[in-house]
Design an enzyme around this catalytic site. Structure first.
Site, mmCIF file in Angstrom:
data_model
loop_
_atom_site.group_PDB
_atom_site.id
_atom_site.type_symbol
_atom_site.label_atom_id
_atom_site.label_comp_id
_atom_site.label_asym_id
_atom_site.label_seq_id
_atom_site.Cartn_x
_atom_site.Cartn_y
_atom_site.Cartn_z
ATOM 1 N N GLU A 23 9.796 1.014 10.624
ATOM 2 C CA GLU A 23 10.897 1.984 10.455
ATOM 3 C C GLU A 23 10.241 3.362 10.546
ATOM 4 O O GLU A 23 9.437 3.728 9.701
ATOM 5 C CB GLU A 23 11.581 1.750 9.108
ATOM 6 C CG GLU A 23 12.957 2.399 9.025
ATOM 7 C CD GLU A 23 12.897 3.775 8.405
ATOM 8 O OE1 GLU A 23 12.876 4.770 9.172
ATOM 9 O OE2 GLU A 23 12.845 3.855 7.172
ATOM 10 N N LYS A 28 0.849 -1.194 0.000
ATOM 11 C CA LYS A 28 0.000 0.000 0.000
ATOM 12 C C LYS A 28 0.882 1.241 0.000
ATOM 13 O O LYS A 28 1.500 1.588 0.996
ATOM 14 C CB LYS A 28 -0.929 0.059 1.221
ATOM 15 C CG LYS A 28 -2.038 1.083 0.972
ATOM 16 C CD LYS A 28 -2.611 1.720 2.195
ATOM 17 C CE LYS A 28 -1.846 2.861 2.773
ATOM 18 N NZ LYS A 28 -1.737 4.085 1.917
HETATM 19 P P1 ADP Z 1 4.080 10.300 6.866
HETATM 20 O O1 ADP Z 1 4.376 11.074 8.092
HETATM 21 O O2 ADP Z 1 5.263 9.862 6.078
HETATM 22 O O3 ADP Z 1 2.925 10.814 6.050
HETATM 23 P P2 ADP Z 1 2.338 8.270 7.871
HETATM 24 O O4 ADP Z 1 2.759 7.401 8.979
HETATM 25 O O5 ADP Z 1 1.214 9.210 8.086
HETATM 26 O O6 ADP Z 1 3.664 8.938 7.421
HETATM 27 O O7 ADP Z 1 1.972 7.420 6.585
HETATM 28 C C1 ADP Z 1 2.793 6.367 6.103
HETATM 29 C C2 ADP Z 1 1.901 5.324 5.473
HETATM 30 O O8 ADP Z 1 1.030 4.777 6.452
HETATM 31 C C3 ADP Z 1 1.001 5.834 4.347
HETATM 32 O O9 ADP Z 1 0.944 4.836 3.331
HETATM 33 C C4 ADP Z 1 -0.339 5.984 5.041
HETATM 34 O O10 ADP Z 1 -1.442 5.899 4.168
HETATM 35 C C5 ADP Z 1 -0.313 4.808 5.990
HETATM 36 N N1 ADP Z 1 -1.197 4.932 7.158
HETATM 37 C C6 ADP Z 1 -1.591 6.064 7.790
HETATM 38 N N2 ADP Z 1 -2.416 5.768 8.829
HETATM 39 C C7 ADP Z 1 -2.545 4.415 8.866
HETATM 40 C C8 ADP Z 1 -3.225 3.479 9.712
HETATM 41 N N3 ADP Z 1 -3.965 3.884 10.737
HETATM 42 N N4 ADP Z 1 -3.090 2.166 9.443
HETATM 43 C C9 ADP Z 1 -2.334 1.731 8.423
HETATM 44 N N5 ADP Z 1 -1.668 2.553 7.585
HETATM 45 C C10 ADP Z 1 -1.756 3.869 7.801
#
Ligand code: ADP
Length: 371
Positions: free
Chosen positions: A144, A69
């Site tokens: 990470e 994803k």
């Molecule tokens: P960044 O600060 O790099 O935007 P995030 O942690 O918000 O990092 O997002 C990194 C990835 O995790 C993206 O692909 C985002 O869609 C996904 N993501 C965000 N929230 C969730 C969640 N609750 N569960 C699973 N994946 C998530």
């Protein structure tokens, strides 16, 4: 290429058994490594293709299938990668991409009962949510996460070289790098010189479109990220930081933020403690190695750290003291597919790349055969 080599080198071991009551029995005992199964890889927007490959390589080498994803801001390289795997003749279902946002797509994916392992790169906040979700099904996970990596300049080194290194450590990819060198510590007698040089570098960077060959720094990824980074610069100012370069948005069009250097900050300031994920550096002077090691480690994060010095004794004294998954000397953000990369403390669990990454995609089965 590195991970492809592992595909033919995954091996178990044979053992002489040692249980006293079973010594009369003739026992064959060995271990085998088996693929963990279906891997969900959830990746961020800052290096969309690179980080996807960090997950895909070891997963395939171990014999796993992958559902990737990508971040909602950057799905296109993942889809292109899927097309390439089709062209390369991957069997159907081995590599899959689902697009969507975090709560709507990422969350159901990582908590799906048929997913056996989650490999995540992103923020510490989301990493914690994912870790909690995984425990419900005992899904294996590696994370990470964020960082606030220190750049430590010792007073024996050439100030111009250290300043150029420090500028590159924070401004590379506009500071949207989990291991960006976002805290600069310079030994007192060199502080003014090095920090003035870094501020000069910041002022001289040419901002422009990513496809413009003259541009040295592009825009941030989104309006949200630009607002967040500018918000942090304002927080720094309101807590008393002195702005030596930059200080806010650049121009009126596009999500450009000026490369920014803040001084007169204190260890408890939010700009020193929190990950900004943009081109913002905080600079602080220090007296001796013990003091700088304590300050470098005074952070919930522990992803990277760099030391700038040619004094081997000092460097070797400092390396073991730093709580960081990677320590770079006279370089920063140096990565290699063969070298493990990951965090101490709240910067994560487990490692990407290197042999250590492969282990996270494998189970170990112990086999006893009474012959
Ligand atoms: P960044 O600060 O790099 O935007 P995030 O942690 O918000 O990092 O997002 C990194 C990835 O995790 C993206 O692909 C985002 O869609 C996904 N993501 C965000 N929230 C969730 C969640 N609750 N569960 C699973 N994946 C998530």
């Amino acid at each position: 290429r590195y991970m492809a080599g592992w595909a033919t080198k995954i091996e178990g071991s044979t053992h002489e058994h040692s249980v006293p009551f079973a010594l009369q029995a003739q026992m064959v005992a060995y271990t085998r490594r088996e693929p963990v199964g279906v891997v969900a890889a959830v990746v961020p927007w800052n290096f969309p293709l690179l980080v996807a490959i960090w997950k895909l390589g070891p997963a395939l080498a171990a014999g796993c299938t992958v559902v990737l994803k990508p971040a909602e801001q950057t799905p296109l390289t993942a889809l292109m990668l899927a097309e390439l795997t089709q062209e390369a003749g991957f069997p159907p279902g081995v590599f899959n991409v689902v697009t969507g946002d975090g709560p709507g797509t990422g969350a159901p994916l990582v908590s799906h009962p048929l997913v056996n392992k989650v490999s995540f790169t992103g923020s510490t906040e989301v990493g914690k949510l994912i870790g909690h979700a995984c425990v419900d099904h005992m899904t294996r996970f590696t994370l990470e996460l964020g960082g606030k990596s220190p750049v430590i300049v010792l007073d024996d080194c050439d100030p111009a070289t250290a300043a150029a290194g420090a500028a590159n450590a924070i401004f590379f990819n506009h500071g949207q790098v989990c291991c960006a060198g976002s805290r600069l510590y310079v030994q007192k007698k060199m502080f003014d010189r090095v920090v003035a040089d870094v501020a000069d570098h910041a002022r001289q960077l040419t901002l422009g479109h990513g496809l413009d060959p003259a541009a040295q720094m592009g825009p941030l990824v989104s309006q949200e990220q630009m607002d967040r980074v500018c918000g942090y610069i304002d927080i720094g100012r309101s807590q008393g930081a002195e702005v030596l370069a930059g200080g806010g948005r650049a121009g009126e069009r596009g999500y450009f933020v000026q490369p920014t250097v803040l001084a007169s900050v204190r260890p408890e300031h939010r700009v020193v403690r929190e990950e900004i994920f943009g081109p913002v550096l905080v600079a602080m002077p220090y007296d001796d190695l013990d003091e700088v090691a304590a300050w470098a480690n005074d952070s919930p994060f522990g992803l990277g750290a760099s030391i700038w010095s040619n004094n081997l004794s000092q460097v070797h004294r400092l390396i073991p003291k730093l709580q960081a998954g990677s320590v770079w000397v006279n370089c920063h953000s140096m990565l290699d597919p063969g070298m493990p990369f990951g965090g101490y403390k709240q910067s994560g669990i487990g490692r990407d790349m290197g042999r250590a990454a492969l282990d996270a995609y494998l189970e170990t089965k112990s086999v006893f055969i009474n012959v």
